[in-house]
Write a protein that holds these residues in place. Structure first.
Motif, PDB file in Angstrom:
ATOM      1  N   ILE A 107       0.838  -1.202   0.000  1.00  0.00           N
ATOM      2  CA  ILE A 107       0.000   0.000   0.000  1.00  0.00           C
ATOM      3  C   ILE A 107       0.870   1.248   0.000  1.00  0.00           C
ATOM      4  CG2 ILE A 107      -1.666   1.338   1.336  1.00  0.00           C
ATOM      5  CD1 ILE A 107      -2.867  -1.042  -0.082  1.00  0.00           C
ATOM      6  N   LEU A 108       1.937   1.251   0.796  1.00  0.00           N
ATOM      7  CA  LEU A 108       2.847   2.402   0.814  1.00  0.00           C
ATOM      8  C   LEU A 108       3.451   2.640  -0.567  1.00  0.00           C
ATOM      9  CD1 LEU A 108       4.743   1.956   4.211  1.00  0.00           C
ATOM     10  CD2 LEU A 108       3.099   3.747   3.611  1.00  0.00           C
ATOM     11  N   CYS A 109       3.847   1.554  -1.230  1.00  0.00           N
ATOM     12  CA  CYS A 109       4.438   1.680  -2.571  1.00  0.00           C
ATOM     13  C   CYS A 109       3.412   2.192  -3.579  1.00  0.00           C
ATOM     14  CB  CYS A 109       4.997   0.338  -3.031  1.00  0.00           C
ATOM     15  SG  CYS A 109       6.473  -0.198  -2.150  1.00  0.00           S
ATOM     16  N   MET A 110       2.213   1.621  -3.551  1.00  0.00           N
ATOM     17  CA  MET A 110       1.198   1.994  -4.528  1.00  0.00           C
ATOM     18  C   MET A 110       0.725   3.436  -4.359  1.00  0.00           C
ATOM     19  SD  MET A 110       0.772  -0.559  -6.597  1.00  0.00           S
ATOM     20  CE  MET A 110       2.549  -0.731  -6.394  1.00  0.00           C
ATOM     21  N   VAL A 111       0.721   3.918  -3.120  1.00  0.00           N
ATOM     22  CA  VAL A 111       0.314   5.301  -2.864  1.00  0.00           C
ATOM     23  C   VAL A 111       1.458   6.271  -3.159  1.00  0.00           C
ATOM     24  CG1 VAL A 111      -0.440   6.936  -1.090  1.00  0.00           C
ATOM     25  CG2 VAL A 111      -1.449   4.656  -1.192  1.00  0.00           C
ATOM     26  N   GLY A 112       2.674   5.856  -2.829  1.00  0.00           N
ATOM     27  CA  GLY A 112       3.805   6.764  -2.973  1.00  0.00           C
ATOM     28  C   GLY A 112       4.407   6.834  -4.363  1.00  0.00           C
ATOM     29  N   ILE A 113       4.382   5.734  -5.117  1.00  0.00           N
ATOM     30  CA  ILE A 113       5.025   5.696  -6.433  1.00  0.00           C
ATOM     31  C   ILE A 113       4.414   6.699  -7.416  1.00  0.00           C
ATOM     32  CG2 ILE A 113       5.302   4.250  -8.497  1.00  0.00           C
ATOM     33  CD1 ILE A 113       6.015   1.935  -6.667  1.00  0.00           C
ATOM     34  N   PRO A 114       3.059   6.827  -7.511  1.00  0.00           N
ATOM     35  CA  PRO A 114       2.519   7.820  -8.451  1.00  0.00           C
ATOM     36  C   PRO A 114       3.008   9.242  -8.181  1.00  0.00           C
ATOM     37  CG  PRO A 114       0.802   6.302  -7.783  1.00  0.00           C
ATOM     38  CD  PRO A 114       1.988   6.011  -6.917  1.00  0.00           C
ATOM     39  N   ARG A 115       3.162   9.593  -6.906  1.00  0.00           N
ATOM     40  CA  ARG A 115       3.680  10.922  -6.579  1.00  0.00           C
ATOM     41  C   ARG A 115       5.121  11.075  -7.054  1.00  0.00           C
ATOM     42  NH1 ARG A 115       1.413  11.454  -0.337  1.00  0.00           N
ATOM     43  NH2 ARG A 115      -0.809  11.230  -0.863  1.00  0.00           N
ATOM     44  N   LEU A 116       5.900  10.026  -6.879  1.00  0.00           N
ATOM     45  CA  LEU A 116       7.290  10.055  -7.354  1.00  0.00           C
ATOM     46  C   LEU A 116       7.340  10.141  -8.865  1.00  0.00           C
ATOM     47  CD1 LEU A 116      10.313   9.808  -6.739  1.00  0.00           C
ATOM     48  CD2 LEU A 116      10.044   7.318  -6.815  1.00  0.00           C
ATOM     49  N   GLN A 117       6.440   9.409  -9.541  1.00  0.00           N
ATOM     50  CA  GLN A 117       6.408   9.440 -11.002  1.00  0.00           C
ATOM     51  C   GLN A 117       6.065  10.832 -11.525  1.00  0.00           C
ATOM     52  OE1 GLN A 117       3.609   6.203 -11.603  1.00  0.00           O
ATOM     53  NE2 GLN A 117       5.230   4.883 -12.396  1.00  0.00           N
ATOM     54  N   LYS A 118       5.164  11.518 -10.820  1.00  0.00           N
ATOM     55  CA  LYS A 118       4.804  12.878 -11.247  1.00  0.00           C
ATOM     56  C   LYS A 118       5.999  13.816 -11.163  1.00  0.00           C
ATOM     57  CE  LYS A 118      -0.135  12.713 -10.178  1.00  0.00           C
ATOM     58  NZ  LYS A 118      -1.235  13.277  -9.338  1.00  0.00           N
ATOM     59  N   ARG A 119       6.818  13.623 -10.135  1.00  0.00           N
ATOM     60  CA  ARG A 119       8.008  14.470 -10.009  1.00  0.00           C
ATOM     61  C   ARG A 119       9.038  14.141 -11.082  1.00  0.00           C
ATOM     62  NH1 ARG A 119       9.350  15.136  -3.530  1.00  0.00           N
ATOM     63  NH2 ARG A 119       7.336  16.054  -2.936  1.00  0.00           N
ATOM     64  N   ILE A 120       9.178  12.840 -11.360  1.00  0.00           N
ATOM     65  CA  ILE A 120      10.156  12.434 -12.376  1.00  0.00           C
ATOM     66  C   ILE A 120       9.738  12.925 -13.756  1.00  0.00           C
ATOM     67  CG2 ILE A 120      11.168  10.435 -13.545  1.00  0.00           C
ATOM     68  CD1 ILE A 120      11.004   8.930 -10.905  1.00  0.00           C
ATOM     69  N   HIS A 121       8.438  12.818 -14.050  1.00  0.00           N
ATOM     70  CA  HIS A 121       7.932  13.179 -15.379  1.00  0.00           C
ATOM     71  C   HIS A 121       7.279  14.557 -15.391  1.00  0.00           C
ATOM     72  CE1 HIS A 121       8.742   9.110 -16.694  1.00  0.00           C
ATOM     73  NE2 HIS A 121       8.063   8.635 -15.678  1.00  0.00           N
ATOM     74  N   LYS A 122       7.802  15.465 -14.582  1.00  0.00           N
ATOM     75  CA  LYS A 122       7.257  16.817 -14.539  1.00  0.00           C
ATOM     76  C   LYS A 122       7.395  17.476 -15.915  1.00  0.00           C
ATOM     77  CE  LYS A 122       7.565  21.205 -12.049  1.00  0.00           C
ATOM     78  NZ  LYS A 122       8.293  21.959 -10.993  1.00  0.00           N
ATOM     79  N   PRO A 123       6.286  18.018 -16.469  1.00  0.00           N
ATOM     80  CA  PRO A 123       6.348  18.608 -17.819  1.00  0.00           C
ATOM     81  C   PRO A 123       7.290  19.808 -17.888  1.00  0.00           C
ATOM     82  CG  PRO A 123       4.079  18.248 -17.109  1.00  0.00           C
ATOM     83  CD  PRO A 123       4.936  18.046 -15.904  1.00  0.00           C
ATOM     84  N   GLN A 124       7.942  19.947 -19.018  1.00  0.00           N
ATOM     85  CA  GLN A 124       8.753  21.123 -19.288  1.00  0.00           C
ATOM     86  C   GLN A 124       7.842  22.245 -19.800  1.00  0.00           C
ATOM     87  OE1 GLN A 124      12.682  20.251 -21.299  1.00  0.00           O
ATOM     88  NE2 GLN A 124      11.530  18.432 -21.894  1.00  0.00           N
ATOM     89  N   ARG A 125       8.188  23.451 -19.428  1.00  0.00           N
ATOM     90  CA  ARG A 125       7.444  24.610 -19.935  1.00  0.00           C
ATOM     91  C   ARG A 125       8.396  25.425 -20.814  1.00  0.00           C
ATOM     92  NH1 ARG A 125       2.611  24.927 -17.486  1.00  0.00           N
ATOM     93  NH2 ARG A 125       2.239  26.984 -18.382  1.00  0.00           N
ATOM     94  N   LYS A 126       8.010  25.582 -22.066  1.00  0.00           N
ATOM     95  CA  LYS A 126       8.832  26.294 -23.041  1.00  0.00           C
ATOM     96  C   LYS A 126       8.002  27.366 -23.733  1.00  0.00           C
ATOM     97  CE  LYS A 126      12.459  23.405 -22.844  1.00  0.00           C
ATOM     98  NZ  LYS A 126      13.854  23.814 -22.548  1.00  0.00           N
ATOM     99  N   GLN A 127       8.695  28.274 -24.370  1.00  0.00           N
ATOM    100  CA  GLN A 127       7.993  29.239 -25.216  1.00  0.00           C
ATOM    101  C   GLN A 127       8.733  29.398 -26.542  1.00  0.00           C
ATOM    102  OE1 GLN A 127       7.733  32.896 -22.953  1.00  0.00           O
ATOM    103  NE2 GLN A 127       9.547  33.743 -23.946  1.00  0.00           N
ATOM    104  N   LEU A 128       7.958  29.388 -27.591  1.00  0.00           N
ATOM    105  CA  LEU A 128       8.484  29.502 -28.954  1.00  0.00           C
ATOM    106  C   LEU A 128       8.005  30.825 -29.535  1.00  0.00           C
ATOM    107  CD1 LEU A 128       8.751  26.805 -31.640  1.00  0.00           C
ATOM    108  CD2 LEU A 128       7.478  28.876 -32.206  1.00  0.00           C
ATOM    109  N   THR A 129       8.960  31.615 -29.999  1.00  0.00           N
ATOM    110  CA  THR A 129       8.626  32.916 -30.596  1.00  0.00           C
ATOM    111  C   THR A 129       9.053  32.904 -32.057  1.00  0.00           C
ATOM    112  OG1 THR A 129       8.955  34.040 -28.483  1.00  0.00           O
ATOM    113  CG2 THR A 129       8.977  35.403 -30.472  1.00  0.00           C
TER     114      THR A 129
END
Length: 233
Positions: free
Chosen positions: A135-157
Motif C-alpha cells: 500500500i505504501l508503494c502503490m500510494v507513494g510511487i505515483p507521486r514520485l512518477q509525477k516528479r520524475i515526469h514533470k512537464p517542461q514549460r517552453k515558449q516559442l517565438t
C-alpha cells in the motif's frame, strides 16, 4: 489437535484478517477506479484463506492413515494457482481500447490470494507487513512518477509576414509532437507579426524540440524562430 472451540476462534481471526488485508489492497485499486476493486479483492483474499484452511485442517482424520500422505499446501497450490491465473489473465486481456492493460490490478489480485494463503496458514506478521509495504508503494510511487515526469514549460517565438491560417498550421505541428499549447500572444508591426506560443511537454531530448524549430522555420512567410524556457512554472 486443538479443541473445536479454539479452532473456531482461530478461523474467525484468520478470516477477519484476510478481509481486512484484502480490503486494503482493494481500496488502493478502488480509489483509482479500476475494474477489480474492494469487493473483488476481499473475495479473492477470503477464498485464499478458506482454501488454505481447508488444506490444513480438512484432512486431519487421515493424517495417521498408513495409505495417505498429508500435504497441506497441495490443495491451495493446485486450485489457487489455476483460479489465480485465470483471474489475472481476465483482468489483463480485458480492454475496451484493444490494448493490453491491467497489469497492476492483475498482480494485486494474485497478491490478494497469496495474502489469503498466508493468513490461512497462520502467517499473520508476514501477511500484514506485505500488505502495508505494498500500500505504501502503490500510494507513494505515483507521486514520485509525477516528479520524475514533470512537464517542461517552453515558449516559442516566431516572426513572420502576416498570413491567414499560419498560426493554425504551426499549432498543428506542435500538437503532432505532443506539445500542449497553454498561451499565445501576438504583436503586429505593419506587415510583420511576432507570435509567442507557450507550451508544456513531457521530458524530451532537446534535439526533438530543435526538430520542431527547424520544421517551423521552413514554413513560408516565417522569418525567424526562437525557442527558450518559459518563465512560468
Amino acid at each position: 489437535m486443538a479443541a473445536a472451540s479454539d479452532l473456531h476462534l482461530v478461523f474467525l481471526l484468520r478470516i477477519s484478517l484476510s478481509i481486512l488485508l484484502g480490503g486494503l489492497l482493494g481500496w488502493e485499486r478502488e480509489r483509482k477506479n479500476k475494474s477489480a476493486g474492494l469487493k473483488t479483492h476481499i473475495l479473492v483474499s477470503v477464498s485464499g484463506c478458506l482454501l488454505m484452511w481447508l488444506s490444513t485442517y480438512s484432512f486431519a482424520d487421515f493424517t495417521n492413515h498408513p495409505n495417505a500422505r498429508f500435504d497441506p499446501a497441495r490443495l491451495a497450490a493446485q486450485v489457487g494457482g489455476g483460479i489465480g491465473g485465470f483471474l489475472a489473465a481476465g483482468i489483463v486481456l480485458r480492454s475496451d481500447r484493444f490494448a493490453i492493460s491491467g497489469y497492476s490490478t492483475a498482480a494485486m489480485l494474485l497478491l490478494a490470494m497469496i495474502v489469503g494463503f498466508a493468513v490461512g496458514s497462520g502467517q499473520y506478521f508476514v501477511a500484514t507487513v506485505t500488505v502495508a509495504l505494498v500500500i505504501l508503494c502503490m500510494v507513494g510511487i505515483p507521486r514520485l512518477q509525477k516528479r520524475i515526469h514533470k512537464p517542461q514549460r517552453k515558449q516559442l517565438t516566431y516572426v513572420s509576414v502576416d498570413r491567414p491560417a499560419l498560426l493554425a498550421e504551426i499549432a498543428a505541428i506542435l500538437g503532432q509532437k505532443g506539445l500542449n499549447i497553454t498561451d499565445v500572444s501576438m504583436h503586429a508591426d505593419e506587415d510583420v507579426v511576432s507570435t509567442t506560443i507557450e507550451f508544456s511537454a513531457p521530458p524530451v531530448v532537446d534535439s526533438h524540440l530543435q526538430e520542431v524549430v527547424e520544421t517551423i522555420s521552413k514554413i513560408d512567410n516565417v522569418l525567424s524562430v526562437q525557442l527558450e524556457s518559459s518563465g512560468k512554472e
